[in-house]
Design an enzyme around this catalytic site. Structure first.
Site, PDB file in Angstrom:
ATOM      1  N   CYS A  10      58.276  25.858  43.590  1.00 26.62           N
ATOM      2  CA  CYS A  10      57.503  24.616  43.577  1.00 26.62           C
ATOM      3  C   CYS A  10      56.808  24.523  42.237  1.00 26.62           C
ATOM      4  CB  CYS A  10      56.531  24.553  44.758  1.00 26.62           C
ATOM      5  SG  CYS A  10      55.287  25.860  44.731  1.00 26.62           S
TER       6      CYS A  10
ATOM      7  N   CYS B 238      38.862  42.104  45.844  1.00 26.85           N
ATOM      8  CA  CYS B 238      38.246  43.418  46.066  1.00 26.85           C
ATOM      9  C   CYS B 238      38.345  43.813  47.542  1.00 26.85           C
ATOM     10  CB  CYS B 238      36.793  43.404  45.618  1.00 26.85           C
ATOM     11  SG  CYS B 238      36.616  43.317  43.825  1.00 26.85           S
TER      12      CYS B 238
END
Lengths: 391, 66
Positions: free
Chosen positions: A349, A197
């Site tokens: 990864c 937010c």
């Protein structure tokens, strides 16, 4: 279908309390017994922020006897657009303390317990142990998974709400009665993909829409009335002004957590600012990678796919056509010379956190067209090649 | 075949599983829940769950704010 009440009733209400709670007492479903259960209830609210503000105000007004507040933050001016439990004179003050003062003004019969600390793997089980019910109004995925796992391990129910811009989601998770958070969202988002937010904004009043549902469900669970929001997700769209209800069930192949993870920030791939900046416009999906690999086979695209995990991880699963250069080699400065200078570099990864860090290193070394794979090999196994094991 | 995807018509080339749909949408997100006709399909069933013609599909992404 109502469940048994979560909390035993207190012995009695005082005359003052009977006066105060009279509008509850005359509802037959709540009545004296329900109000005594509220008085005896111990509820922990995680975060005295956007959702915690309305939740704490209404829980206090409703007469929940003990309210725990866990928050390590201080009140900032930018909080006041939605965190209505705090006021102008609270700026700079501890949020937990500011919330306690507001609660005392609304209802002096509430016992407030402050936990002015960050919830983490070392304290979560101990903090939760004293409470009947938990409300999760935190602002990050790492804490949300931590809260879920601790609640599952302790067998406690929790009311979960989350918000972003004009959208809210709310449910009740209780592993012994229904699904848990991981049945809904087994995987966190790829690192750097989901703004908070603070980064993306939130409509202030949305906190009230979702926070009030959270309190509604808390009261129902404590008093054992109504149909609890277990196994149901409510999704609120404030622009369309529409609530959508979706059923959630346990994943028959999901394994509920039996122990806490060592590091929830790593699990959620919390990124450094440099890595987040590097990944912002240089993240490709596994689907895109899959088509790039096909194009590479056909000779219409050239790049080198570098897996930056450790060798033991590479043995478990891998994306075909990748080469292994562990992240440490990049940090030590040994890896750049191993890379071809004339090809684009694609990094990958396990989840996308480490590859984003390496991406930042490559970009600062001038390899500007490098990209990394959001969701990493986990997403590859889930979406492209489910025949490989995951870990 | 046509489904309703988050409230709008969406054409699929043929029989499609939840996994294939997520793949086709290429949202770059792993924090997804997919509901078919109002019920979230558990992740382990994505590969086997074929979406019926005319189904109401909701793709929901996690939000973290509080």
């Amino acid at each position: 279908m109502a469940l048994a009440p979560l909390v035993e009733p207190a012995d009695e209400l005082t005359v003052d309390e009977v006066r105060r709670y009279s509008r509850h007492l005359i509802i037959p479903d709540v009545g004296m017994a329900g109000q005594k259960r509220l008085k005896n209830a111990k509820v922990l609210v995680i975060g005295a922020g956007g959702l915690g503000s309305p939740a704490l105000l209404y829980l206090a007004a409703a007469g929940v006897g003990t309210l725990g507040i866990i928050d390590f933050d201080t009140v900032d001016e930018s909080n006041l657009q939605r965190q209505v439990i705090h006021g102008q004179s609270d700026i700079g003050k501890s949020k937990a303390l500011s919330a306690k003062e507001s609660v005392a003004e609304i209802n002096p019969y509430v016992n407030v317990v402050l936990h002015e600390e960050r919830l983490d793997v070392d304290n979560v089980l101990q903090v939760f142990a004293d409470y009947d019910l938990i409300l999760d109004g935190t602002d990050n995925f790492a804490t949300r998974y931590l809260v879920n796992d601790a609640a599952v391990i302790l067998g406690k129910p929790y009311v979960w709400g989350s918000i972003y811009r004009f959208e809210g989601q709310v449910s009740v998770f209780w592993a012994q009665e229904g699904p848990q958070y991981r049945d809904l969202y087994p995987e966190p988002p790829p690192p750097g993909m989901v703004p908070s937010c603070a980064e993306g904004g939130v409509l202030g009043v949305l906190c009230a829409s979702i926070g009030s549902v959270m309190v509604n469900e808390a009261i129902k669970l404590i008093t054992g009335i109504g149909d609890p929001l277990i196994g149901r997700l409510l999704v609120f769209d404030a622009l369309e002004m529409r609530w959508t209800e979706l059923k959630i069930r346990r994943d028959p192949h999901g394994e509920p957590p039996t122990a806490l993870l060592e590091d929830y920030e790593a699990f959620c791939g919390v990124l450094s600012d440099e890595a987040a900046d590097a990944a912002a416009d240089s993240t490709i999906s596994v689907t895109t990678l899959s088509s790039w690999l096909k194009e590479r086979e056909e000779g219409t695209r050239d790049f080198v796919l570098v897996d930056v995990r450790e060798p033991n991880e590479y043995e478990i699963n891998k994306i075909p056509g990748s080469v292994l250069i562990p992240k440490g080699e990049f940090l030590a400065g040994n890896a750049l010379s191993q890379l071809p200078q004339d090809k684009q570099v694609v990094l990958q990864c396990k989840s996308g956190a480490r590859s984003a860090e390496v991406l930042a290193i490559l970009k600062s070394a001038g390899l500007e067209d490098s990209v990394h794979v959001g969701g990493g090999v986990v997403a590859w196994v889930n979406q492209i090649d489910p025949s490989q094991p995951s870990y | 075949m046509t489904i309703r995807l988050n409230g709008s018509d969406h054409v699929l080339p043929g029989p499609t599983t939840v996994l294939t749909l997520v793949d086709r949408l290429d949202l770059g997100r792993t924090d997804l829940a997919v509901a078919v006709d109002g019920a979230v399909v558990p992740r382990s069933e994505w590969a086997d769950h074929t979406i019926p013609d005319g189904a109401d599909v909701d793709v929901v992404t996690a939000v973290q704010g509080g």
